[in-house]
Motif scaffolding. Structure first.
Motif, short mmCIF file in Angstrom:
data_model
loop_
_atom_site.label_atom_id
_atom_site.label_comp_id
_atom_site.label_asym_id
_atom_site.label_seq_id
_atom_site.Cartn_x
_atom_site.Cartn_y
_atom_site.Cartn_z
N THR A 36 0.82 -1.21 0.00
CA THR A 36 0.00 0.00 0.00
C THR A 36 0.86 1.26 0.00
O THR A 36 0.54 2.22 -0.69
CB THR A 36 -0.97 0.04 1.20
N THR A 39 2.46 1.71 -3.59
CA THR A 39 1.47 2.14 -4.57
C THR A 39 1.03 3.58 -4.32
O THR A 39 0.90 4.37 -5.25
CB THR A 39 0.25 1.20 -4.58
N THR A 40 0.78 3.92 -3.05
CA THR A 40 0.37 5.28 -2.72
C THR A 40 1.46 6.26 -3.10
O THR A 40 1.18 7.34 -3.66
CB THR A 40 0.05 5.41 -1.21
N CYS A 44 0.22 8.67 -5.90
CA CYS A 44 -0.38 9.83 -5.24
C CYS A 44 0.61 10.89 -4.77
O CYS A 44 0.21 11.83 -4.08
CB CYS A 44 -1.22 9.36 -4.06
N THR A 48 -0.74 14.54 -3.87
CA THR A 48 -0.54 14.90 -2.47
C THR A 48 0.14 16.25 -2.35
O THR A 48 -0.28 17.11 -1.55
CB THR A 48 0.30 13.82 -1.74
N PHE A 86 -1.33 12.16 2.36
CA PHE A 86 -0.76 10.88 1.94
C PHE A 86 -1.44 9.73 2.66
O PHE A 86 -1.81 8.72 2.04
CB PHE A 86 0.75 10.87 2.23
N PHE A 89 -4.98 9.27 1.23
CA PHE A 89 -4.93 8.60 -0.08
C PHE A 89 -4.66 7.10 0.10
O PHE A 89 -5.24 6.27 -0.59
CB PHE A 89 -3.85 9.21 -0.98
N GLN A 90 -3.80 6.75 1.04
CA GLN A 90 -3.51 5.34 1.29
C GLN A 90 -4.78 4.61 1.74
O GLN A 90 -5.07 3.51 1.27
CB GLN A 90 -2.42 5.22 2.36
N LEU A 93 -7.11 4.15 -1.24
CA LEU A 93 -6.66 3.05 -2.11
C LEU A 93 -6.98 1.70 -1.49
O LEU A 93 -7.32 0.74 -2.20
CB LEU A 93 -5.16 3.18 -2.40
#
Length: 171
Positions: A36, A39-40, A44, A48, A86, A89-90, A93
């Motif tokens: 995770t 990918t974030t 992102c 971010t 951040f 967003f994690q 996702l």
């Protein structure tokens, strides 16, 4: 300090974004943190930074202060907003991974090689373990709900692989 209509237009969407992201982080008991985070970071980072700059600018400028205070406040707000954004967003996702698209059954098995338990459990702290997987020949970090694991313990659990390829389990 008075809160204006402009402030509400800025704060309300951010609060919804934050709540949605935090809910996503706590929506599963077991999740592969390394996947995770990677990918974030890949997907992102630019959103971010843009989001954090926008909120830092609008939350600091427009108020009567000296330039030094405005710069300091903007820098501090930018750093805090980057971390919060951040993390949100994690979580988003994680929700997408769990709720949208195909889900495959997966048996996660291996040996626990490292424990990452906080000394004192506080709100927001997570327990995590590193598992050396034999089939994939790699190590994966997994958030777990309890600290009842020990090094060199065999780990085996039925999990799922979500649409973004994060390994997770809700229980």
């Amino acid at each position: 300090m008075t809160i204006t209509k402009k402030d509400f237009k800025l704060i309300i969407p951010f609060i919804f974004f934050l709540i949605f992201g935090i809910y996503g982080i706590y929506s599963v008991d077991f999740i592969s943190v390394s996947q995770t985070m990677k990918t974030t970071f890949e997907w992102c980072t630019i959103p971010t930074i843009i989001f954090a700059l926008y909120y830092a600018y609008h939350s600091s400028f427009g108020y009567k202060t000296t330039i030094v205070i405005a710069i300091w406040r903007n820098t501090f707000t930018f750093i805090v907003m980057t971390i919060i954004t951040f993390t949100s967003f994690q979580g988003i996702l994680m929700l997408i991974n769990k709720n949208i698209g195909p889900q495959k059954e997966y048996l996660l098995s291996g040996k626990i090689t490292k424990l990452k338990f906080p000394e004192n459990k506080k709100i927001g702290n997570k327990y995590s373990i590193e598992i050396e997987r034999k089939l994939e020949r790699d190590t994966i970090e997994l958030n777990v709900p309890t600290n009842q694991y020990f090094e060199k313990q065999k780990f085996e659990k039925r999990m799922k692989i979500g649409s973004l390829h994060f390994i997770y389990s809700e229980e």
